[in-house]
Design a protein around this motif. Structure first.
Motif, PDB file in Angstrom:
ATOM      1  N   LEU A 154       0.931  -0.927  -0.101  1.00  0.00           N
ATOM      2  CA  LEU A 154       0.017  -0.130   0.174  1.00  0.00           C
ATOM      3  C   LEU A 154       0.769   1.327  -0.014  1.00  0.00           C
ATOM      4  O   LEU A 154       0.616   2.298  -0.687  1.00  0.00           O
ATOM      5  CB  LEU A 154      -0.964  -0.063   1.115  1.00  0.00           C
ATOM      6  N   LEU A 155       1.947   1.164   0.709  1.00  0.00           N
ATOM      7  CA  LEU A 155       2.634   2.398   0.737  1.00  0.00           C
ATOM      8  C   LEU A 155       3.653   2.647  -0.555  1.00  0.00           C
ATOM      9  O   LEU A 155       3.695   3.625  -0.857  1.00  0.00           O
ATOM     10  CB  LEU A 155       3.898   2.189   2.025  1.00  0.00           C
ATOM     11  N   THR A 156       3.989   1.550  -1.079  1.00  0.00           N
ATOM     12  CA  THR A 156       4.591   1.788  -2.345  1.00  0.00           C
ATOM     13  C   THR A 156       3.474   2.324  -3.392  1.00  0.00           C
ATOM     14  O   THR A 156       3.826   3.148  -4.193  1.00  0.00           O
ATOM     15  CB  THR A 156       4.947   0.297  -2.704  1.00  0.00           C
ATOM     16  N   LEU A 157       2.444   1.811  -3.312  1.00  0.00           N
ATOM     17  CA  LEU A 157       1.398   2.226  -4.303  1.00  0.00           C
ATOM     18  C   LEU A 157       1.118   3.781  -4.299  1.00  0.00           C
ATOM     19  O   LEU A 157       1.267   4.443  -5.182  1.00  0.00           O
ATOM     20  CB  LEU A 157       0.089   1.400  -4.391  1.00  0.00           C
ATOM     21  N   VAL A 158       0.943   4.274  -3.061  1.00  0.00           N
ATOM     22  CA  VAL A 158       0.618   5.602  -2.747  1.00  0.00           C
ATOM     23  C   VAL A 158       1.928   6.427  -2.980  1.00  0.00           C
ATOM     24  O   VAL A 158       1.843   7.336  -3.846  1.00  0.00           O
ATOM     25  CB  VAL A 158      -0.041   5.836  -1.407  1.00  0.00           C
ATOM     26  N   ALA A 159       3.064   5.905  -2.490  1.00  0.00           N
ATOM     27  CA  ALA A 159       4.449   6.710  -2.929  1.00  0.00           C
ATOM     28  C   ALA A 159       4.756   6.765  -4.358  1.00  0.00           C
ATOM     29  O   ALA A 159       4.849   8.162  -4.730  1.00  0.00           O
ATOM     30  CB  ALA A 159       5.484   6.001  -2.174  1.00  0.00           C
ATOM     31  N   ALA A 160       4.477   6.105  -5.125  1.00  0.00           N
ATOM     32  CA  ALA A 160       4.783   5.866  -6.629  1.00  0.00           C
ATOM     33  C   ALA A 160       3.753   6.868  -7.070  1.00  0.00           C
ATOM     34  O   ALA A 160       3.995   7.865  -7.943  1.00  0.00           O
ATOM     35  CB  ALA A 160       4.743   4.533  -7.157  1.00  0.00           C
ATOM     36  N   TRP A 161       2.552   6.816  -6.657  1.00  0.00           N
ATOM     37  CA  TRP A 161       1.443   7.479  -7.352  1.00  0.00           C
ATOM     38  C   TRP A 161       1.559   9.049  -7.065  1.00  0.00           C
ATOM     39  O   TRP A 161       1.471   9.847  -7.743  1.00  0.00           O
ATOM     40  CB  TRP A 161      -0.020   7.066  -6.692  1.00  0.00           C
ATOM     41  N   ARG A 162       1.991   9.251  -5.847  1.00  0.00           N
ATOM     42  CA  ARG A 162       2.127  10.603  -5.478  1.00  0.00           C
ATOM     43  C   ARG A 162       3.611  11.394  -5.827  1.00  0.00           C
ATOM     44  O   ARG A 162       3.506  12.497  -6.062  1.00  0.00           O
ATOM     45  CB  ARG A 162       1.937  10.735  -3.999  1.00  0.00           C
ATOM     46  N   LEU A 163       4.479  10.631  -5.882  1.00  0.00           N
ATOM     47  CA  LEU A 163       5.937  11.077  -6.111  1.00  0.00           C
ATOM     48  C   LEU A 163       6.245  10.937  -7.735  1.00  0.00           C
ATOM     49  O   LEU A 163       7.039  11.814  -8.090  1.00  0.00           O
ATOM     50  CB  LEU A 163       6.965  10.404  -5.250  1.00  0.00           C
ATOM     51  N   ASP A 164       5.824   9.634  -8.301  1.00  0.00           N
ATOM     52  CA  ASP A 164       6.397   9.495  -9.695  1.00  0.00           C
ATOM     53  C   ASP A 164       5.396   8.427 -10.353  1.00  0.00           C
ATOM     54  O   ASP A 164       5.675   7.299 -10.724  1.00  0.00           O
ATOM     55  CB  ASP A 164       7.870   9.091  -9.741  1.00  0.00           C
ATOM     56  N   PRO A 165       4.565   8.995 -10.708  1.00  0.00           N
ATOM     57  CA  PRO A 165       3.362   8.131 -11.372  1.00  0.00           C
ATOM     58  C   PRO A 165       3.948   7.129 -12.390  1.00  0.00           C
ATOM     59  O   PRO A 165       3.218   6.108 -12.560  1.00  0.00           O
ATOM     60  CB  PRO A 165       2.142   9.231 -11.809  1.00  0.00           C
ATOM     61  N   ALA A 166       4.682   7.893 -13.190  1.00  0.00           N
ATOM     62  CA  ALA A 166       5.256   6.927 -14.252  1.00  0.00           C
ATOM     63  C   ALA A 166       5.861   5.751 -13.799  1.00  0.00           C
ATOM     64  O   ALA A 166       6.160   4.743 -14.603  1.00  0.00           O
ATOM     65  CB  ALA A 166       6.385   7.722 -15.051  1.00  0.00           C
ATOM     66  N   ALA A 167       6.475   5.932 -12.663  1.00  0.00           N
ATOM     67  CA  ALA A 167       7.137   4.844 -12.213  1.00  0.00           C
ATOM     68  C   ALA A 167       6.371   3.715 -11.266  1.00  0.00           C
ATOM     69  O   ALA A 167       6.691   2.689 -10.755  1.00  0.00           O
ATOM     70  CB  ALA A 167       8.181   5.125 -10.999  1.00  0.00           C
ATOM     71  N   LEU A 168       4.920   3.817 -11.283  1.00  0.00           N
ATOM     72  CA  LEU A 168       4.160   3.053 -10.577  1.00  0.00           C
ATOM     73  C   LEU A 168       4.115   1.693 -10.884  1.00  0.00           C
ATOM     74  O   LEU A 168       4.307   0.879 -10.186  1.00  0.00           O
ATOM     75  CB  LEU A 168       2.561   3.618 -10.802  1.00  0.00           C
ATOM     76  N   PRO A 169       3.876   1.163 -12.480  1.00  0.00           N
ATOM     77  CA  PRO A 169       4.117  -0.194 -12.484  1.00  0.00           C
ATOM     78  C   PRO A 169       5.380  -0.755 -12.115  1.00  0.00           C
ATOM     79  O   PRO A 169       5.208  -1.878 -11.800  1.00  0.00           O
ATOM     80  CB  PRO A 169       3.772  -0.208 -14.222  1.00  0.00           C
ATOM     81  N   ARG A 170       6.475  -0.165 -12.348  1.00  0.00           N
ATOM     82  CA  ARG A 170       7.788  -0.693 -12.122  1.00  0.00           C
ATOM     83  C   ARG A 170       8.016  -0.905 -10.534  1.00  0.00           C
ATOM     84  O   ARG A 170       8.492  -1.864 -10.205  1.00  0.00           O
ATOM     85  CB  ARG A 170       8.909   0.117 -12.732  1.00  0.00           C
ATOM     86  N   ALA A 171       7.536   0.178 -10.033  1.00  0.00           N
ATOM     87  CA  ALA A 171       7.553   0.049  -8.352  1.00  0.00           C
ATOM     88  C   ALA A 171       6.732  -1.088  -7.731  1.00  0.00           C
ATOM     89  O   ALA A 171       7.177  -1.926  -6.953  1.00  0.00           O
ATOM     90  CB  ALA A 171       7.082   1.382  -7.698  1.00  0.00           C
ATOM     91  N   MET A 172       5.293  -1.360  -8.622  1.00  0.00           N
ATOM     92  CA  MET A 172       4.550  -2.322  -7.845  1.00  0.00           C
ATOM     93  C   MET A 172       4.903  -3.778  -8.473  1.00  0.00           C
ATOM     94  O   MET A 172       4.937  -4.854  -7.666  1.00  0.00           O
ATOM     95  CB  MET A 172       3.172  -2.155  -8.522  1.00  0.00           C
ATOM     96  N   ALA A 173       5.506  -3.745  -9.646  1.00  0.00           N
ATOM     97  CA  ALA A 173       5.997  -5.017 -10.025  1.00  0.00           C
ATOM     98  C   ALA A 173       7.344  -5.540  -9.126  1.00  0.00           C
ATOM     99  O   ALA A 173       7.503  -6.683  -8.833  1.00  0.00           O
ATOM    100  CB  ALA A 173       6.525  -4.896 -11.754  1.00  0.00           C
TER     101      ALA A 173
ATOM    102  N   VAL B 210       3.036   7.140   9.368  1.00  0.00           N
ATOM    103  CA  VAL B 210       3.888   8.375   9.576  1.00  0.00           C
ATOM    104  C   VAL B 210       4.379   8.996   7.940  1.00  0.00           C
ATOM    105  O   VAL B 210       3.872  10.054   7.925  1.00  0.00           O
ATOM    106  CB  VAL B 210       5.070   8.205  10.503  1.00  0.00           C
ATOM    107  N   VAL B 211       4.763   8.012   7.197  1.00  0.00           N
ATOM    108  CA  VAL B 211       5.165   8.575   6.003  1.00  0.00           C
ATOM    109  C   VAL B 211       3.819   8.991   5.099  1.00  0.00           C
ATOM    110  O   VAL B 211       4.193   9.854   4.412  1.00  0.00           O
ATOM    111  CB  VAL B 211       6.042   7.365   5.341  1.00  0.00           C
ATOM    112  N   LEU B 212       2.997   8.182   5.368  1.00  0.00           N
ATOM    113  CA  LEU B 212       1.765   8.657   4.604  1.00  0.00           C
ATOM    114  C   LEU B 212       1.088   9.839   4.954  1.00  0.00           C
ATOM    115  O   LEU B 212       0.359  10.617   4.463  1.00  0.00           O
ATOM    116  CB  LEU B 212       0.771   7.573   4.487  1.00  0.00           C
ATOM    117  N   LEU B 213       1.457  10.383   6.283  1.00  0.00           N
ATOM    118  CA  LEU B 213       1.060  11.801   6.649  1.00  0.00           C
ATOM    119  C   LEU B 213       1.442  12.690   5.695  1.00  0.00           C
ATOM    120  O   LEU B 213       1.215  13.750   5.635  1.00  0.00           O
ATOM    121  CB  LEU B 213       1.426  11.970   8.199  1.00  0.00           C
TER     122      LEU B 213
END
Length: 193
Positions: free
Chosen positions: A30-49, A142-145
């Motif tokens: 969940l943290l990876t999904l939100v972090a990639a979505w918020r910080l670098d949406p283009a990296a989302l597929p790579r981060a989740m894979a 905390v990170v998601l805050l």
């Protein structure tokens, strides 16, 4: 020196479900999904894979160790079962950091902070079996805050429920639950603006 938690009695589903739903695998996914979505949406597929591969490898290893009788639970509940788990998790976390782009990744600092948290827990394991469930949940909350406050607040509101579950399952003592929570809070606070 910490005292071992008493042996667990068979737990009802309502005692287990918080530990399952808020398992470090689920929380970090969940943290990876939100972090990639918020910080670098283009990296989302790579981060989740990459996260899916890490979780699959660790889960398969933990399952094999438990099914073969080498571990008492699938969570490596005994302190002596954990060094190998830490070694594998840290190796995979380092590989994940490289996979997402290392220092060039927008998520680099977060991954390195999680690695540092795992290193500290691994080193402390000689004296105390810190709750990784608690450390990961508090860290993510905390990170998601800083990334998506409403979700961070929801995760932090789940902390008492998870603490209750870990204690009722006799996986940890109060000191181990609180210690894991403090470690997660400190590691997560490093990432707040």
């Amino acid at each position: 020196m910490s005292h071992a938690a008493p042996p667990a009695a068979p737990a009802r589903w309502w005692v287990r479900w918080p530990s399952l739903l808020l398992h470090p695998f689920a929380v970090f996914a969940l943290l990876t999904l939100v972090a990639a979505w918020r910080l670098d949406p283009a990296a989302l597929p790579r981060a989740m894979a990459g996260m899916a591969v890490v979780v699959a490898i660790v889960w398969a290893f933990a399952w094999w160790r438990w099914r073969s009788g080498r571990w008492s639970t699938v969570d490596a509940s005994r302190a002596q079962e954990r060094p190998l788990l830490y070694a594998i998790a840290l190796s995979l976390a380092g590989a994940y950091w490289l996979w997402i782009g290392g220092r060039a990744s927008a998520m680099s600092t977060g991954v390195l902070s999680a690695i540092a948290m795992l290193c500290i827990a691994g080193l402390a394991n000689r004296w105390i079996k810190l709750s990784l469930h608690m450390a990961c949940l508090v860290f993510a909350g905390v990170v998601l805050l800083g990334l998506w406050r409403p979700l961070g607040l929801v995760l932090l509101a789940c902390v008492p429920l998870l603490a209750w579950s870990r204690l009722r399952l006799a996986r940890h003592t109060w000191v181990e639950v609180l210690g894991g929570s403090v470690l997660g809070a400190l590691a997560g606070a490093l990432l707040l603006p």
